[in-house]
Design a protein around this motif. Structure first.
Motif, PDB file in Angstrom:
ATOM      1  N   THR A   2       0.842  -1.189   0.000  1.00  0.00           N
ATOM      2  CA  THR A   2       0.000   0.000   0.000  1.00  0.00           C
ATOM      3  C   THR A   2       0.879   1.241   0.000  1.00  0.00           C
ATOM      4  OG1 THR A   2      -1.637  -1.212   1.298  1.00  0.00           O
ATOM      5  CG2 THR A   2      -1.862   1.177   1.212  1.00  0.00           C
ATOM      6  N   VAL A   3       0.517   2.195  -0.858  1.00  0.00           N
ATOM      7  CA  VAL A   3       1.290   3.423  -0.960  1.00  0.00           C
ATOM      8  C   VAL A   3       0.400   4.586  -0.552  1.00  0.00           C
ATOM      9  CG1 VAL A   3       2.524   4.963  -2.529  1.00  0.00           C
ATOM     10  CG2 VAL A   3       2.704   2.494  -2.820  1.00  0.00           C
ATOM     11  N   ASN A   4       0.893   5.418   0.340  1.00  0.00           N
ATOM     12  CA  ASN A   4       0.183   6.617   0.767  1.00  0.00           C
ATOM     13  C   ASN A   4       0.121   7.582  -0.411  1.00  0.00           C
ATOM     14  OD1 ASN A   4      -0.689   9.003   1.907  1.00  0.00           O
ATOM     15  ND2 ASN A   4       0.823   9.022   3.536  1.00  0.00           N
ATOM     16  N   THR A   5      -1.072   7.949  -0.826  1.00  0.00           N
ATOM     17  CA  THR A   5      -1.217   8.833  -1.988  1.00  0.00           C
ATOM     18  C   THR A   5      -0.657  10.223  -1.735  1.00  0.00           C
ATOM     19  OG1 THR A   5      -3.481   9.396  -1.321  1.00  0.00           O
ATOM     20  CG2 THR A   5      -3.210   7.598  -2.899  1.00  0.00           C
ATOM     21  N   ASP A   6      -0.443  10.597  -0.491  1.00  0.00           N
ATOM     22  CA  ASP A   6       0.113  11.915  -0.174  1.00  0.00           C
ATOM     23  C   ASP A   6       1.584  12.028  -0.559  1.00  0.00           C
ATOM     24  OD1 ASP A   6      -2.329  12.681   0.876  1.00  0.00           O
ATOM     25  OD2 ASP A   6      -1.768  12.179   2.933  1.00  0.00           O
ATOM     26  N   VAL A   7       2.254  10.908  -0.795  1.00  0.00           N
ATOM     27  CA  VAL A   7       3.681  10.949  -1.108  1.00  0.00           C
ATOM     28  C   VAL A   7       3.965  10.686  -2.588  1.00  0.00           C
ATOM     29  CG1 VAL A   7       4.367  10.325   1.239  1.00  0.00           C
ATOM     30  CG2 VAL A   7       4.086   8.525  -0.487  1.00  0.00           C
ATOM     31  N   SER A  28       7.530  12.778   5.506  1.00  0.00           N
ATOM     32  CA  SER A  28       6.918  11.449   5.508  1.00  0.00           C
ATOM     33  C   SER A  28       7.909  10.294   5.549  1.00  0.00           C
ATOM     34  CB  SER A  28       6.047  11.284   4.257  1.00  0.00           C
ATOM     35  OG  SER A  28       5.083  12.305   4.184  1.00  0.00           O
TER      36      SER A  28
END
Length: 78
Positions: A2-7, A28
């Motif tokens: 899972t990848v944080n969309t904020d980064v 982050s």
């Protein structure tokens, strides 16, 4: 994974504004650079990279130790 969309940062934006990538890493711990709208590169804080490398080395050493002494471990487990 899972990848944080904020980064997420598009490649063109990373090229034009690398300071934004550096700021994301500072905030982050990492930034993910997209190429053709797909995650392609990860920029990590060096301390996080160093820690991951050390953990990998310890894991490899543990695997080697187990492999070299597997028969002794099996005997002890009886």
């Amino acid at each position: 994974m899972t990848v944080n969309t904020d980064v997420l940062v598009p490649m063109t934006e990373a090229n034009q504004n690398f300071s934004k990538v550096a700021r994301l890493v500072d905030e982050s711990g990492l930034a993910v650079i997209l190429k053709n709208n797909k995650p392609r590169y990860v920029v990590l804080d060096f301390a996080a990279y160093d820690q991951a490398q050390r953990q990998e080395m310890v894991s490899a050493a543990a695997d080697q130790l187990i492999e070299e002494n597997l028969e002794a471990f099996r005997e002890l487990a009886k």
